[in-house]
Design an enzyme around this catalytic site. Structure first.
Site, PDB file in Angstrom:
ATOM      1  N   SER A  70      74.446   6.677 -61.457  1.00  0.00           N
ATOM      2  CA  SER A  70      74.424   5.510 -60.579  1.00  0.00           C
ATOM      3  C   SER A  70      75.633   5.518 -59.649  1.00  0.00           C
ATOM      4  O   SER A  70      75.775   6.428 -58.831  1.00  0.00           O
ATOM      5  CB  SER A  70      74.358   4.231 -61.419  1.00  0.00           C
ATOM      6  N   GLU A 162      62.284   3.547 -60.274  1.00  0.00           N
ATOM      7  CA  GLU A 162      63.606   2.931 -60.123  1.00  0.00           C
ATOM      8  C   GLU A 162      63.937   2.617 -58.667  1.00  0.00           C
ATOM      9  O   GLU A 162      63.403   3.220 -57.736  1.00  0.00           O
ATOM     10  CB  GLU A 162      64.681   3.826 -60.724  1.00  0.00           C
ATOM     11  N   HIS A 192      66.020   3.106 -63.888  1.00  0.00           N
ATOM     12  CA  HIS A 192      67.381   3.484 -63.508  1.00  0.00           C
ATOM     13  C   HIS A 192      68.193   3.930 -64.735  1.00  0.00           C
ATOM     14  O   HIS A 192      68.346   3.185 -65.698  1.00  0.00           O
ATOM     15  CB  HIS A 192      68.055   2.301 -62.820  1.00  0.00           C
TER      16      HIS A 192
END
Length: 223
Positions: A70, A162, A192
């Site tokens: 991320s 996601e 995610h």
């Protein structure tokens, strides 16, 4: 990971432990400064400092792989861009799990579904917290806008369901056009950073793939 805001969590430590066992290598998990108290470039500076510290310990770049999920995927890519701009040698390879690669207002985000781990509202908060008063078009903030030529082999994972799927796809396309040896893996039905949930077969499968990728490129560099 953690949207530039939360940093390490127990789930991140568990994921790192799993990878360390699968690889048989040591992992350095960087506890970088987090936003909004410390916006860009604090986290990036800390990652670059950690990399340079490894070199000062006598560890060869051929024995280093940078990885992140991320926000950490963003920092993985931005760290390499900043290192290259400073004339520093790059690592043997890089891995990004569900990276955010574009923080500009024009960034395409998927709509019409619910990512259980990252909502559009949270994404907006994280982005602004990290940006502060900085320019989102800076390639060190939005790596997809950078000159990607010369980056090392890179493996990118994203979930089919996601919010950042398009970030991963777009970056992989731009990197490939720049001549980077990049591989993109889109996992069906995943969200995610599903790799944080080790009970999932898909999490272990993708982390095992990551471990094999790391072993392959470290062996290639040292052979």
């Amino acid at each position: 990971g953690g949207g530039f805001v939360f940093g390490q969590t127990p789930l991140h430590l568990q994921m790192g432990g799993y990878l360390a066992r699968r690889l048989g290598f040591r992992l350095l998990m960087v506890d970088y400064r987090t936003a909004p108290e410390h916006p860009f470039p604090a986290a990036l500076d800390d990652c670059v400092t950690a990399y340079q510290w490894l070199l000062q310990q006598g560890i060869s770049t051929q024995n280093i792989i940078i990885a992140g999920d991320s926000a950490g995927g963003n920092l993985t890519l931005a760290t390499m861009l900043k290192l290259r701009a400073g004339g520093h040698p790059l690592p043997a390879a890089a891995v990004c799990l569900s990276p955010v690669t574009d923080l500009t207002p024009e960034a395409h985000r998927r709509e019409g579904f619910t990512d259980p781990l990252l909502s559009p509202k949270a994404m907006k908060f994280y982005t602004q917290a990290y940006l502060g008063d900085n320019d989102p078009y800076n390639p060190l903030i939005s790596p997809v806008l950078g000159d990607l030529r010369g980056l090392p082999p890179t493996l990118i994972f994203a979930g089919e369901e996601e919010i950042l799927r398009e970030d991963a796809i777009h970056f992989a396309e731009v990197a490939k056009a720049a001549g980077v040896n990049v591989r993109l893996e889109i996992y069906p039905h995943m969200w995610h950073v599903w790799q944080l949930f080790l009970a999932l077969p898909e999490a272990r499968q993708s982390l095992d793939d990551m471990a094999e990728f790391c072993r392959k490129h470290l062996a290639a560099e040292t052979s």
